[in-house]
Scaffold this active site. Sequence first.
Site: not given
Length: 456
Positions: A140, A147, A216, A218, A251, A255, A258, A271, A275, A383
Amino acid sequence: MAATWVPDVDPDSDFSLENLPFGILGSTADPKPHAAVAIGTYILDLKALLADPGVKARLRELFPRLVGHENVFAQPSLNAFAEMGRAVHRQVRATLRDLLRADTPYPEVLRDNEALRKKVIVPQRRTRNEVPMKIGDYTDFYAGYHHAVAVGTMFRGADNALQPNYTHLPVGYHGRASSIFSTNMPIRRPFGQFLPDPAANPKQPITGLSRKLDFELELGCFISMPPIGHGTAVAVNDADEYIFGYVLLNDWSARDIQGWEYVPLGPFMSKNFATTISPWVVLADALEPFRTEAIPNPTVLQDYLKQWKRRKVFDIRLEVDLTTQDGNTTTITKTNAKNLMWSFPQMIAHHTLGGCPIRSGDLLGSGTISGPGGGSECGSLLEMSQNGKTDVVIYGDEKRTFIEDGDTITLRGWCGEDGARVGFGPCKGRVWSPAPEYGPVAYPDDFIRDMELLDE
């Protein structure tokens, strides 16, 4: 713009005649996973097509590149077909398009052959999609410039938003292939270690269910070629030939986990739990008409990353829907894949520079794709909510900071105009409700019902 004889291909369908993405599925007629292409609300069963005696007799005329590889679409993954290279993919897709055109040059093969048509043109509702490739490795990247700036500003301030290396190389980390799922697979809220109060001193972590589950947005890229051995670097301007096709990729991220674990070695438990990818692989050639320049497009100083194509990314419109457990849907994100700073060929060139082998089926993720405007251009709730500080208003007066149990996240992406769309279909995952306790659990009953094949 050519028309198709396949019924009910709506103008806003992702799967127009200009697309014909490849996937792996089981059907009521043949539950064993095998290859197909999507057209409107139907699939063309490639295993059944190539098994037909009439098609077999004309294989050298229709599919000359598949002579000697007649069983390639009977496999449970697309890896063997991917390894045959882009020239083969291009020829096979062109013939399939000819067979499905309203003015087909081969009307007797399929359009006017009622017995074969009924066997190989199957409603998608009677099929179940599988992960399309056997994925050996998953990397990834972090190529979404806006971002990276937004998250860096959030945690380090505007002056230090980007790390010094960011505009010099495609930053990435190695993910887990074992937890990559196709659309509709339920997502289990992960357990892990995190700080309930990051401001507290001393730091006192707890272990429990993540409280900051996020998505996420992607783009994913599948590698096509046979294994590239140890010590062989792929040149950036040759790397397009190593790309089979593209999928949407979510993904999923915890948080809070993380934030506690990522120093000093980066994401791990936050993570590796899930996915989700869209099940249809849009071939590289199908996206060629939609090339555009990256935003931003920095001056590349390292020779091995200098790509001669200025139009190195794709103009793909991207959206994210959040659907509550009550069934209310809000589109929370609208952005575009041209906001990637690094292209997939640049990612491949960097990935192999030090000698790392790559293989057919390897998956590369782009990193979160956000636009420059913030708000609804953001590709993650991290975000949008400023890490939980600001409510995101969804349906009615409901609000979110992060994903709640029972929420469904659906990624969508497409290029082109109505009637000739090249799209990916939904990339969807629903978070279990209630969140299961630690330990082995059975799939929810409604998930099992959703996965049952419809036989009418």
